[in-house]
Scaffold this motif. Sequence first.
Motif, PDB file in Angstrom:
ATOM      1  N   GLN A 169       3.100  -6.238  22.473  1.00 34.82           N
ATOM      2  CA  GLN A 169       2.139  -6.333  21.366  1.00 34.82           C
ATOM      3  C   GLN A 169       0.714  -6.172  21.892  1.00 34.82           C
ATOM      4  O   GLN A 169      -0.107  -5.504  21.281  1.00 34.82           O
ATOM      5  CB  GLN A 169       2.262  -7.697  20.672  1.00 34.82           C
TER       6      GLN A 169
ATOM      7  N   THR B 207       3.652  -6.875  12.243  1.00 38.24           N
ATOM      8  CA  THR B 207       2.779  -7.545  11.279  1.00 38.24           C
ATOM      9  C   THR B 207       1.780  -8.464  11.985  1.00 38.24           C
ATOM     10  O   THR B 207       0.622  -8.548  11.594  1.00 38.24           O
ATOM     11  CB  THR B 207       3.626  -8.332  10.262  1.00 38.24           C
TER      12      THR B 207
ATOM     13  N   GLY C 246       7.261  -7.585  15.782  1.00 35.71           N
ATOM     14  CA  GLY C 246       5.946  -8.221  15.685  1.00 35.71           C
ATOM     15  C   GLY C 246       4.824  -7.277  15.304  1.00 35.71           C
ATOM     16  O   GLY C 246       3.676  -7.487  15.687  1.00 35.71           O
TER      17      GLY C 246
ATOM     18  N   ARG D 145      18.166 -11.887  11.979  1.00 36.01           N
ATOM     19  CA  ARG D 145      16.760 -11.910  12.369  1.00 36.01           C
ATOM     20  C   ARG D 145      16.387 -13.233  13.016  1.00 36.01           C
ATOM     21  O   ARG D 145      15.336 -13.358  13.611  1.00 36.01           O
ATOM     22  CB  ARG D 145      15.878 -11.661  11.154  1.00 36.01           C
TER      23      ARG D 145
ATOM     24  N   LEU E  32       0.064 -13.070  21.860  1.00 42.20           N
ATOM     25  CA  LEU E  32       0.824 -11.822  21.784  1.00 42.20           C
ATOM     26  C   LEU E  32       1.742 -11.634  22.979  1.00 42.20           C
ATOM     27  O   LEU E  32       1.431 -12.032  24.097  1.00 42.20           O
ATOM     28  CB  LEU E  32      -0.133 -10.635  21.671  1.00 42.20           C
ATOM     29  N   LYS E  33       2.874 -11.011  22.729  1.00 42.25           N
ATOM     30  CA  LYS E  33       3.796 -10.625  23.801  1.00 42.25           C
ATOM     31  C   LYS E  33       3.204  -9.398  24.507  1.00 42.25           C
ATOM     32  O   LYS E  33       2.375  -8.692  23.927  1.00 42.25           O
ATOM     33  CB  LYS E  33       5.158 -10.268  23.213  1.00 42.25           C
TER      34      LYS E  33
HETATM   35  P1  ADP Z   1       7.870  -6.531  12.264  1.00 45.50           P
HETATM   36  O1  ADP Z   1       6.683  -6.477  11.340  1.00 45.50           O
HETATM   37  O2  ADP Z   1       7.742  -5.613  13.424  1.00 45.50           O
HETATM   38  O3  ADP Z   1       9.199  -6.420  11.578  1.00 45.50           O
HETATM   39  P2  ADP Z   1       7.160  -9.286  12.410  1.00 45.50           P
HETATM   40  O4  ADP Z   1       5.690  -9.207  12.594  1.00 45.50           O
HETATM   41  O5  ADP Z   1       7.700  -9.616  11.067  1.00 45.50           O
HETATM   42  O6  ADP Z   1       7.842  -7.955  12.924  1.00 45.50           O
HETATM   43  O7  ADP Z   1       7.688 -10.314  13.495  1.00 45.50           O
HETATM   44  C1  ADP Z   1       9.016 -10.791  13.511  1.00 45.50           C
HETATM   45  C2  ADP Z   1       8.997 -12.293  13.767  1.00 45.50           C
HETATM   46  O8  ADP Z   1       8.445 -12.576  15.045  1.00 45.50           O
HETATM   47  C3  ADP Z   1       8.172 -13.055  12.770  1.00 45.50           C
HETATM   48  O9  ADP Z   1       8.865 -14.213  12.415  1.00 45.50           O
HETATM   49  C4  ADP Z   1       6.901 -13.395  13.529  1.00 45.50           C
HETATM   50  O10 ADP Z   1       6.319 -14.598  13.084  1.00 45.50           O
HETATM   51  C5  ADP Z   1       7.388 -13.519  14.954  1.00 45.50           C
HETATM   52  N1  ADP Z   1       6.367 -13.144  15.937  1.00 45.50           N
HETATM   53  C6  ADP Z   1       5.534 -12.096  15.894  1.00 45.50           C
HETATM   54  N2  ADP Z   1       4.759 -12.046  16.993  1.00 45.50           N
HETATM   55  C7  ADP Z   1       5.085 -13.106  17.743  1.00 45.50           C
HETATM   56  C8  ADP Z   1       4.636 -13.609  19.011  1.00 45.50           C
HETATM   57  N3  ADP Z   1       3.675 -13.002  19.709  1.00 45.50           N
HETATM   58  N4  ADP Z   1       5.222 -14.731  19.473  1.00 45.50           N
HETATM   59  C9  ADP Z   1       6.207 -15.340  18.777  1.00 45.50           C
HETATM   60  N5  ADP Z   1       6.659 -14.929  17.594  1.00 45.50           N
HETATM   61  C10 ADP Z   1       6.132 -13.818  17.076  1.00 45.50           C
END
Ligand code: ADP
Length: 802
Positions: free
Chosen positions: A269, A299, A297, A658, A265-266
Motif C-alpha cells: 500500500q 479503499t 486495501g 473475506r 499502511l502495508k
Molecule cells: P479493497 O478496496 O482493495 O477491496 P479494502 O480497502 O476494503 O480493500 O481492505 C480490505 C480490508 O482490509 C478492510 O477491512 C480494511 O479495513 C483492511 N485494511 C486495509 N488496509 C489495512 C492495513 N494497512 N492494515 C490492516 N488492515 C487494513
Amino acid sequence: MNVAKVIVDVPSFAIDQTFDYEIPDRFTHVLTPGMRVIVPFGPRKIMGFVVEITDTSSFNKLKPIEEVLDLVPVLTKELLDLGKWLAHRTLSLSIVALQVMLPQVLKSKYKKEINRLSGEVLSDELEDLFQGRDVIPFEEFEASALNYQHLKKAVDAGEVQIDYIVKSKITKKFETFVYPKKEIHLLEEALHDLSQSARKQRAIIEFFIENPQEIKQKSLLQTIGTTTSTVKALIDKGLLDTYQKETYRNPYNDDAIERTDPLPLKPEQQQAIEPILASIENNEHEVILVHGVTGSGKTEIYLQAIQEVIKKGKEAIVLVPEISLTPQMVKRFKGRFGRNVAVMHSALSAGEKFDEWRKIQRKEVQVVVGARSAIFSPFENLGIIIIDEEHETSYKQEDQPRYHARDVAIKRGKDQNFPVVLGSATPTLESYARAAKGVYKLATLTKRTNDKPLPEVITVDMRRELHAGNRTMFSRLLMEKIRDCIAKGEQIVLLLNRRGYSTFIMCRDCGHVKECPHCDIALTYHKNSHLLKCHYCSYEEEVPNVCPECSSDLIRYFGTGTQRVEESLTQLIPEARVIRMDVDTTRRKGAHEKLLREFSEHKADILLGTQMIAKGLDFENVTLVGVLTADSMLHLPDFRSSEKTFQLLTQVSGRAGRHDLPGEVIVQTYTPDHYSIELASKYNFEDFYKKEMAMRRAFRYPPYYYLALITITHENHVQVVQATQQFVQQLLMKVDPETIILGPTPSPIPRIKDRYRYQCMIKYKHEPKLRTFIQEVTNNFKEQIQKHDLQIIVDMQPYQMM
Ligand code: ADP
Ligand code: ZN
Ligand code: ZN
C-alpha cells in the motif's frame, strides 16, 4: 450595452449555438456566466444558461433577458468550459452537455423563497420586506421596489439565501410524534380506570406519566413493544394525540457512524500511495492505476490520499459504481471524514440529491462520494479524483451526452493539475495497456491485507452433470457444499450471471415466443402481476391462455429468471432461507439496503441474485460463492464479453472468505476450457490480459483501434437501410484509407418502439477530424432529420453494442 451570450434550452442541432440578449439595467452587476435565465425565444419564454458577458453584439435590436433564475451561478467557469469540451467530445448539444452537470431540481422551474440566515442583520429595505418573518416567497421580492443588486449583495454576504421549493412528496420527510393530551394527574386517573388486561395501553400511559413529553411514535412503539393500534385506542380515549413533524433529510445518520483512524499502511500500500502523494504534493496531473486484488486495501489508500488533499485545503471526488454505493461503502468515507462528505446516488430523492449538491456548491464539504454524475461536482479547488472499480460499464452514460466519467475525470485533472486514481482488481484492457505503455503509472497490490489467500475456485463442467442425469441447474457438488455450509451456520452467495435475464413465454407445441408488437424482443413474464412486459418500451399485456399462433394450451414460461432459481432451490433444499436480489425485489427505494441488512443479520442462508450482488459486498459469514452459469455472457454479440466474464467471476469470487473463515467458490459452466473462465479461476489477470490483447489485435478492437457507433432509426424499414448505406458511403469518402467502416447491419435489437434500427461501426487508429466528418455527413441528412423524423445517434465510445 451589456450583452449576455446564452445557450437556450431547445434540444435541436439547428439551434445549437449561443444567442445574444440584452442585459436590462436591473440585472447588471447581478448577472454572471453560469447563471440560468429566462429569455424570449420566438413566441415562447425558455430557460437558458449565460455562458459569457460582453459589451458588443454583431446583431442590433437584441431582446432583453426576462428573468434571472439564480443569484449564485449554478455552473462554475471550469464547468462551463468542460461543457463545451463535453459537447464536442460526445457530439452532443451544448444545452444537453450543460444540463447533465446539474441536479434534477435545477432542470425544471421551481418556486423560490428567500430565507433569512439565522442571526443576520439585514438592510433596512430587506427588513421591511421580511417584516419579522424568516422566510418570504420570492414573488414578494419581485413585486417590491427592491432591485436585484440589493438582493445579490445580501446573498453574497451570507445574510439570506434563495431556496427552491421542491414540491415532491418523497422529498419532504415527515415523522409522527405522539404526546399526552392530558395532564399527569389525569393520566394517572385514566390508568386507574383502564382494565388490567389492556397491558400495552397501560404501559404507554405509564410511560407518559414518567416522561410527559412528545416522542417519535416509532421509538415509543419500539420501547413498549406494541403497534400503532394501541396508540390509536388511546387517541380515541382522548388521552394522547399525534402530529406530523418535518425532519431534515438525512439519508445517512452521520452521528451513528463510528469514526475511524488511518491504518498503518502495508508495504504494498505504501508503494502504491507514493506516486499519488507526490502528484498531490507537486500539483501535477498524473493518472495512477491501482491494480489490486479484492481486499488488498485499495479503499484505505483512497482514504489516506484524500486526507492529504483535505490537509491542503482542497477537495476530492470519489466515484463508485451505483451498485456498490451501499451503506457499507458510504460508512467508510463518513467514518473517516464525518460531515465533510456529501453522497450522491440515484436512490436519493430529487430533494435529497439537491441538498447534497448544495453542500458541495456552498463549500460545506470537501469530499463527495457518488455514482457517475458526481464527476461534475462543482468543486473549485479539486485535489484528486478517484474512480473505484474503474472497469465498471456504468461509468459510461448510454444517453446524450454519451460520456465516460473516466475521460471527464482526466480532462478535469489535466486542466486543474491534480491526480486521477483508477482502482480495480480487474482493470479494463484500455487502462492496463496505457499503464503498460507508461502513459499511466501502475501500482500493484498482490496480497490481501489479512494475508489470507484468495478463495479456491472449483470449476464444474455442467455437461457432465447432464450426462449423469442431473437436470437441475445445481451441480451435485454445489448442492453438497450448500448443505454443508448451512449445517455449519455459514452463509452463501449465489450469482445468476445473466444480463437481461428474463422469463419469456413459449408455446411447447409450435415454439412460438411472445414478442413485443413494437420491439423485436421477447416479452418478459412478471410473476407477481401475471403480466407480460416489454423492457424497452412500456408495453404490457395479459398472459394468453392459448398460443396465438396454433391455439395450443401448452403455453408456458421459460428461461432462468432468479424467481425460478429460487423456486427450484427451495424445492431441493427446503430448509434454506433465501433472499433474492434482482431488479424486481430492489425496485422500491431502500429495498436494496434492507435486503443486504437482513442478510448481514443472518436472517437468510443464501443471497441469490444477479450482477448486483457481485460487487463491494463484505459479509463476514460468507464462505461459499456459487456461480450458476458462468458462460451465459460469453455468447453475447459484444467483443468485451470475455473481459466482462473475467471481471465478474473475479469480483464475485472476492466475496468469499473475506474475514477469518476460509472461502470457496464453485463456478458452473458449459465451457470450462474458455480462457476467461479458466484464468479467472486462477486469478491470473496477467495471462488473461495477454491472451485477450492478442484477440483484440487480431480482430482490430480497442485498445488497438478506437470505435464509434452510428445508429440510424426510422419507422420505415427501407428508408433506414438507405439512409445508413448513404451515411457509410459519404463517410468512407472522407476518412483515412486505413479506417474501417462495418455496415450497414441491423442493430442487435432491430426494432424498438416501432422504429427500425441500423448501425455502422467505425474502427480507426488515427482520425483527428472524425468528429467533424461525422457532423458534416449528418448535416447532409438535415432535411430527413428535421422533416421526416430520421434519427442519427452517434456514440463515440460505445460500450453497449445493442
Ligand atoms: P479493497 O478496496 O482493495 O477491496 P479494502 O480497502 O476494503 O480493500 O481492505 C480490505 C480490508 O482490509 C478492510 O477491512 C480494511 O479495513 C483492511 N485494511 C486495509 N488496509 C489495512 C492495513 N494497512 N492494515 C490492516 N488492515 C487494513
Ligand atoms: Zn403454438
Ligand atoms: Zn416494446
